[in-house]
Design a protein around this motif. Structure first.
Motif, PDB file in Angstrom:
ATOM      1  N   LEU A  81       5.541 -20.594 -18.533  1.00  0.00           N
ATOM      2  CA  LEU A  81       4.789 -20.036 -16.979  1.00  0.00           C
ATOM      3  C   LEU A  81       3.536 -19.997 -17.027  1.00  0.00           C
ATOM      4  CD1 LEU A  81       5.030 -18.646 -14.365  1.00  0.00           C
ATOM      5  CD2 LEU A  81       4.614 -16.738 -15.671  1.00  0.00           C
ATOM      6  N   ALA A  82       2.749 -21.175 -15.679  1.00  0.00           N
ATOM      7  CA  ALA A  82       1.546 -21.112 -16.094  1.00  0.00           C
ATOM      8  C   ALA A  82       0.543 -20.697 -14.648  1.00  0.00           C
ATOM      9  CB  ALA A  82       0.827 -23.000 -16.291  1.00  0.00           C
ATOM     10  N   LYS A  83      -0.567 -20.600 -14.734  1.00  0.00           N
ATOM     11  CA  LYS A  83      -1.861 -20.936 -14.004  1.00  0.00           C
ATOM     12  C   LYS A  83      -1.749 -21.676 -13.228  1.00  0.00           C
ATOM     13  CE  LYS A  83      -4.735 -17.507 -16.482  1.00  0.00           C
ATOM     14  NZ  LYS A  83      -6.210 -17.265 -16.506  1.00  0.00           N
ATOM     15  N   SER A  84      -0.846 -22.823 -13.551  1.00  0.00           N
ATOM     16  CA  SER A  84      -2.485 -24.065 -12.236  1.00  0.00           C
ATOM     17  C   SER A  84      -0.206 -25.148 -12.490  1.00  0.00           C
ATOM     18  CB  SER A  84      -2.789 -24.863 -12.179  1.00  0.00           C
ATOM     19  OG  SER A  84      -2.750 -25.616 -13.263  1.00  0.00           O
ATOM     20  N   SER A  85      -0.203 -25.586 -11.367  1.00  0.00           N
ATOM     21  CA  SER A  85       1.212 -26.574 -11.649  1.00  0.00           C
ATOM     22  C   SER A  85       0.768 -27.554 -13.497  1.00  0.00           C
ATOM     23  CB  SER A  85       1.598 -28.081 -10.283  1.00  0.00           C
ATOM     24  OG  SER A  85       2.038 -26.718  -9.289  1.00  0.00           O
ATOM     25  N   GLY A  88       1.428 -26.211 -16.250  1.00  0.00           N
ATOM     26  CA  GLY A  88       3.033 -25.974 -16.477  1.00  0.00           C
ATOM     27  C   GLY A  88       3.275 -27.651 -17.110  1.00  0.00           C
ATOM     28  N   PRO A 122       6.436 -22.144  -7.584  1.00  0.00           N
ATOM     29  CA  PRO A 122       5.400 -20.148  -8.202  1.00  0.00           C
ATOM     30  C   PRO A 122       6.368 -19.453  -7.964  1.00  0.00           C
ATOM     31  CG  PRO A 122       5.908 -20.669  -5.525  1.00  0.00           C
ATOM     32  CD  PRO A 122       6.063 -21.722  -5.953  1.00  0.00           C
ATOM     33  N   TYR A 124       5.962 -14.514  -8.013  1.00  0.00           N
ATOM     34  CA  TYR A 124       5.850 -13.828  -7.880  1.00  0.00           C
ATOM     35  C   TYR A 124       5.906 -12.268  -8.129  1.00  0.00           C
ATOM     36  CZ  TYR A 124       3.794 -17.176  -4.451  1.00  0.00           C
ATOM     37  OH  TYR A 124       3.967 -18.792  -2.975  1.00  0.00           O
ATOM     38  N   LEU A 135       1.695 -15.140  -9.744  1.00  0.00           N
ATOM     39  CA  LEU A 135       2.132 -14.874 -11.545  1.00  0.00           C
ATOM     40  C   LEU A 135       1.402 -16.018 -11.670  1.00  0.00           C
ATOM     41  CD1 LEU A 135       5.007 -12.434 -12.021  1.00  0.00           C
ATOM     42  CD2 LEU A 135       2.305 -11.949 -11.998  1.00  0.00           C
ATOM     43  N   GLY A 136       1.806 -16.918 -11.328  1.00  0.00           N
ATOM     44  CA  GLY A 136       2.172 -18.506 -11.741  1.00  0.00           C
ATOM     45  C   GLY A 136       2.881 -19.257 -11.614  1.00  0.00           C
ATOM     46  N   TYR A 137       3.235 -21.088 -11.888  1.00  0.00           N
ATOM     47  CA  TYR A 137       3.783 -21.716 -11.761  1.00  0.00           C
ATOM     48  C   TYR A 137       4.865 -22.021 -12.491  1.00  0.00           C
ATOM     49  CZ  TYR A 137       0.424 -22.157  -7.633  1.00  0.00           C
ATOM     50  OH  TYR A 137      -0.054 -22.555  -6.320  1.00  0.00           O
ATOM     51  N   ARG A 138       6.420 -21.488 -12.034  1.00  0.00           N
ATOM     52  CA  ARG A 138       7.536 -21.767 -13.716  1.00  0.00           C
ATOM     53  C   ARG A 138       8.044 -23.021 -13.728  1.00  0.00           C
ATOM     54  NH1 ARG A 138       8.974 -18.752 -17.572  1.00  0.00           N
ATOM     55  NH2 ARG A 138       8.905 -16.797 -16.095  1.00  0.00           N
TER      56      ARG A 138
END
Length: 257
Positions: A81-85, A88, A122, A124, A135-138
């Motif tokens: 799980l990261a803040k951006s694609s 990630g 994404p 949430y 929350l971020g991008y899985r």
């Protein structure tokens, strides 16, 4: 003169009638001879066909043989799980490299490793009032790994989990036999023996003897058993491989003499 001419013409007509009658008789005789010859040829063909299909007996039988699987098929997925694609994807690439390093260190051939099903979406969280927060991008990527050395599979899995900081999840594990030829041969021999025993019984009951084999048809199947994983912290993960049964179904026919 006229009377003589008429009489000559009548005799000529009668002569032609006799000639035509004789020609018809010859034609009928020829057709009859041809039909007799045709019947003779058909009789020979029928006898020959009958000789190609002698009395026979056929039976189906299922032979089986059991063996302990010696390989493991592993299905898993790397997740982060990261803040951006972009972040990630970078992280999932690092996890993938760690997976490949562990497998290479354990002599797993590259042809036994495949990765696919890359997904990004994404994720949430929701407050009690229904407010949605990102929350971020899985990011996840699936892996299929064939471990031909089943005895070492538990250790390989422990190394994968440790090297990826628990970001590699095991989805399914199944056992298999790396070389089915020997066990299939045993199952085939079992099926032939069972079918032959039946055929010999029927031949004896009808006062006949088994001749040559006329035909053999085969189908086979493997019934894999899911291995049971056990884990002790001091010993690591291991597997009870169980047993798998290989079955061969045959239909064999024999000539009866």
């Amino acid at each position: 003169m006229c009377k003589d001419r008429v009489m000559v013409e009548r005799k000529a007509v009668k002569g032609l009638g006799k000639i035509n009658l004789t020609a018809n008789q010859v034609f009928i005789a020829a057709i009859s001879a041809l039909l007799v010859a045709l019947v003779f040829v058909l009789s020979m063909v029928v006898n020959k066909v009958n000789n190609n299909y002698p009395p026979s007996v056929g039976f189906s039988a299922v032979g089986s043989a059991s063996i302990t699987p010696d390989g493991i098929r592993l299905s898993g997925s790397a997740n982060t799980l990261a803040k951006s694609s972009a972040a990630g994807l970078s992280e999932i690439a690092k996890i993938g490299e760690s997976i490949r390093q562990v497998l290479a260190a354990n002599n797993v051939d590259k042809k036994n490793i495949s990765s696919a099903n890359l997904s990004i979406y994404p994720e949430y969280s929701y407050t009690p009032t229904g407010v949605r927060n990102l929350l971020g991008y899985r990011v996840s990527q699936g892996y299929e790994v064939v471990l031909e050395d089943g005895k070492a599979a538990g250790g390989v899995i422990d190394q994968l989990i440790a090297a990826t900081s628990d970001k590699f999840q095991i989805n399914s594990i199944s056992s298999f036999v790396t070389d089915l030829e020997a066990v299939t041969k045993s199952a085939r021999a079992d099926a032939i023996a069972k079918a032959k025993l039946k055929a010999q019984d029927y031949a004896q009951l009808t006062g006949k003897k088994l001749g040559k084999i006329l035909s053999i048809n085969e189908s086979g199947s493997e019934a894999p058993v899911m291995p049971m994983a056990t884990s002790k912290e001091a010993l690591g993960t291991s597997f009870d491989m169980g047993s798998t049964k290989v079955e061969v179904s045959l239909f064999i026919s024999w000539e009866l003499k």
